[in-house]
Design a protein around this motif. Structure first.
Motif, PDB file in Angstrom:
ATOM      1  N   SER A 244      56.616   6.514  11.621  1.00  0.00           N
ATOM      2  CA  SER A 244      55.480   5.844  10.972  1.00  0.00           C
ATOM      3  C   SER A 244      55.085   6.450   9.649  1.00  0.00           C
ATOM      4  CB  SER A 244      54.241   5.928  11.847  1.00  0.00           C
ATOM      5  OG  SER A 244      54.517   5.557  13.132  1.00  0.00           O
ATOM      6  N   ASP A 274      57.975   3.367  20.862  1.00  0.00           N
ATOM      7  CA  ASP A 274      56.642   3.650  20.323  1.00  0.00           C
ATOM      8  C   ASP A 274      56.625   3.119  18.897  1.00  0.00           C
ATOM      9  OD1 ASP A 274      54.299   4.616  19.317  1.00  0.00           O
ATOM     10  OD2 ASP A 274      54.872   6.727  19.383  1.00  0.00           O
ATOM     11  N   LYS A 311      45.386   0.002  14.049  1.00  0.00           N
ATOM     12  CA  LYS A 311      46.222   0.113  12.852  1.00  0.00           C
ATOM     13  C   LYS A 311      46.425  -1.301  12.301  1.00  0.00           C
ATOM     14  CE  LYS A 311      48.459   4.525  13.857  1.00  0.00           C
ATOM     15  NZ  LYS A 311      49.734   5.174  14.207  1.00  0.00           N
TER      16      LYS A 311
HETATM   17  C1  LIG Z   1      49.757   6.292  15.021  1.00  0.00           C
HETATM   18  C2  LIG Z   1      50.878   6.573  15.914  1.00  0.00           C
HETATM   19  C3  LIG Z   1      50.658   7.141  17.174  1.00  0.00           C
HETATM   20  C4  LIG Z   1      49.288   7.511  17.651  1.00  0.00           C
HETATM   21  O1  LIG Z   1      48.497   6.384  17.845  1.00  0.00           O
HETATM   22  P1  LIG Z   1      46.940   6.526  18.190  1.00  0.00           P
HETATM   23  O2  LIG Z   1      46.486   5.128  18.423  1.00  0.00           O
HETATM   24  O3  LIG Z   1      46.309   7.184  17.023  1.00  0.00           O
HETATM   25  O4  LIG Z   1      46.838   7.369  19.411  1.00  0.00           O
HETATM   26  C5  LIG Z   1      51.747   7.367  17.969  1.00  0.00           C
HETATM   27  N1  LIG Z   1      52.998   7.059  17.576  1.00  0.00           N
HETATM   28  C6  LIG Z   1      53.240   6.514  16.356  1.00  0.00           C
HETATM   29  C7  LIG Z   1      54.654   6.202  15.976  1.00  0.00           C
HETATM   30  C8  LIG Z   1      52.187   6.250  15.494  1.00  0.00           C
HETATM   31  O5  LIG Z   1      52.412   5.714  14.296  1.00  0.00           O
END
Ligand SMILES: *Cc1c(COP(=O)(O)O)cnc(C)c1O
Length: 488
Positions: A244, A274, A311
């Protein structure tokens, strides 16, 4: 000069101060306990200043003459909110430190309607029996994930896709790994063992989940054969993590999603991805390529995806787990799910946000509206602010401010597409008597605080992340910040 001991003796006791004419009336308004706390804090501060040698008899006298105001300020601070509005002029749409996605007005409205009274959160109105809190959003996720997959064979994906909601994406990853891989091995590429700031590190989350990390490949190159070679009888799943917040270039290789899906199928292992941001919105429509959406991954055959609610989705903080019904059902049955579940406020906000997507009311969702805002519109607003600043300078007190418009880039931010930017128009400020950092500090001290970028000796303001209704206040605060006498 008086000795410090004498200076201390000049200070009233808390009781004396409380009973003094200056302060007594506050007790009637705010209660004696709060006023006593404020008096204690103010007196303690004076004692510290005496101890540090900042106050001589003269200065102490001045301080003591201001006690009423100082106690009042202390009271206001103590009884006021700490969490407050700021104007985000950084142009970073998903700014984790500034609360990530602002929530849609429709979502706030829905929270107001349902959270201040009783609701059918877990109550089936038809049967009069206990229901599940997921149902309120699950139907919408089903629709959204099927709407975008569209016709034909793809409909079968959506039929079997379930979604559950937990506290955040970190919790979603934890729940998925714990449910599907506790005690077993999870194969993941070394190039994807990411840290997403704020202490989310894939290896740590993996450890807490009880799954054993099986790293494969190297930092820059992982081939599908590396995954295949690592699979053994202890393997429980294959994990893919979206990079990310960084990009790799040069001599790199990452196995394709297609290859990973095929490998997972061959060994009858779930493939979990993820996604981090997990857009439900077609980002290519705003010129952002290569950011995988939730539907893209599910359509490609990923069994379970995890993503954040606050996000690119533009909703409240939440972790979404979408995927194969049987796997999601297992997660729902895990006692960890109970510990990670979210409140009715979140369901209300999510439901309203998702409905906006379904109705294609994209401008209802602030994050989407900001992403979709054309550069020309931002330039027009920036021009209007420039005019205001200049006309303020024509008054009695000539402003020391110089402002110009520049081409620039807004950032998606928040651990989403690392190199994704949107073209924008910036207001660049310089101030003859202040450094850029000093001006930025003053903007932060304004009410509401204005958060800006500093670059190359200039303060840069990007209106993409400023709500249009804040433009007026922003112009005012810019002029004020530049006009305040320099405090040296
Ligand atoms: C932002 C992100 C997370 C964490 O997400 P939260 O909602 O802040 O807990 C985990 N993995 C990736 C790849 C992310 O971009």
């Amino acid at each position: 000069m008086k000795a410090r001991a004498e200076l201390y003796r000049e200070l009233p006791s808390v009781d004396e101060l409380l009973r003094s004419a200056d302060v007594a009336e506050f007790s009637g308004q705010e209660g004696q306990a709060a006023v006593a706390d404020a008096c204690r804090a103010v007196l303690a501060r004076l004692r510290t200043q005496i101890a540090a040698g900042y106050l001589d008899a003269e200065k102490l006298k001045v301080e003591l003459s201001k006690l009423r105001e100082v106690v009042q300020e202390e009271l206001e601070r103590a009884l006021g909110y700490s969490l407050r509005t700021v104007i985000n002029a950084t142009g970073v749409i998903l700014h984790t430190n500034l609360g990530r996605a602002p929530i849609a007005a429709a979502a706030l409205q829905h929270i107001r309607e349902t959270a201040g009274t009783y609701s059918n959160l877990e109550y089936d109105l038809d049967s009069g029996e206990r229901g599940k809190r997921d149902v309120h959003v699950e139907r919408l996720f089903r629709k959204l994930l099927s709407l975008s997959t569209g016709e034909g064979a793809r409909a079968s994906i959506s039929e079997n896709v379930s979604t559950i909601v937990v506290n955040n994406n970190a919790a979603a990853v934890l729940l998925a790994l714990n449910t599907l891989a506790e005690g077993g091995e999870v194969v993941v590429s070394r190039g994807e063992l990411v840290e997403i700031g704020g202490s989310f590190r894939i290896p740590d989350v993996m450890g807490k989940s009880g799954a054993i990390l099986r790293e494969v490949g190297t930092t820059n190159r992982t081939r599908i054969a590396d995954f295949e070679n690592a699979i053994n009888e202890r393997t429980r799943l294959l994990l893919r993590v979206h990079r990310s917040n960084f990009e790799m270039s040069g001599f790199t290789e990452q196995s394709s999603l297609r290859e990973m899906v095929a490998l997972a199928r061959k060994h009858n292992l779930p493939l979990v991805e993820d996604l981090g941001s997990g857009a439900l919105f077609d980002l290519s429509s705003v010129g952002i390529q290569n950011e995988p959406g939730v539907v893209d991954s599910l359509r490609a055959g990923v069994d379970v995806v995890t993503y954040s609610g606050d996000k690119l989705l533009g909703g409240p903080q939440a972790g979404l787990i979408s995927g194969r019904e049987d796997l999601v059902k297992k997660m729902r049955g895990n006692s960890l799910f109970r510990a990670l579940r979210v409140d009715k406020l979140i369901y209300a906000a999510l439901e309203a946000t998702l409905l906006a997507y379904i109705k294609r009311d994209y401008d209802v969702v602030p994050t989407l509206r900001m992403m979709r805002a054309p550069k020309a519109e931002i330039a027009r607003r920036a021009g209007a602010i420039m005019t205001k600043i200049k006309s303020a300078g024509g008054g009695a007190r000539p402003t020391q401010l110089h402002a110009e418009l520049l081409d620039g880039e807004s950032l998606l931010g928040g651990g989403s597409a690392p190199s994704s930017t949107l073209p924008t128009t910036l207001i660049a400020l310089t101030c003859y008597s202040l450094t850029a950092n000093e001006l930025a500090t003053r903007l932060r001290a304004s009410d509401p605080p204005v958060i800006a970028r500093v670059d190359d000796g200039r303060v840069l303001l990007d209106l993409r992340t400023v709500f249009p209704e804040q433009d007026e206040v922003l112009s005012r605060e810019i002029v004020r910040a530049a006009a305040v006498q320099k405090i040296s």
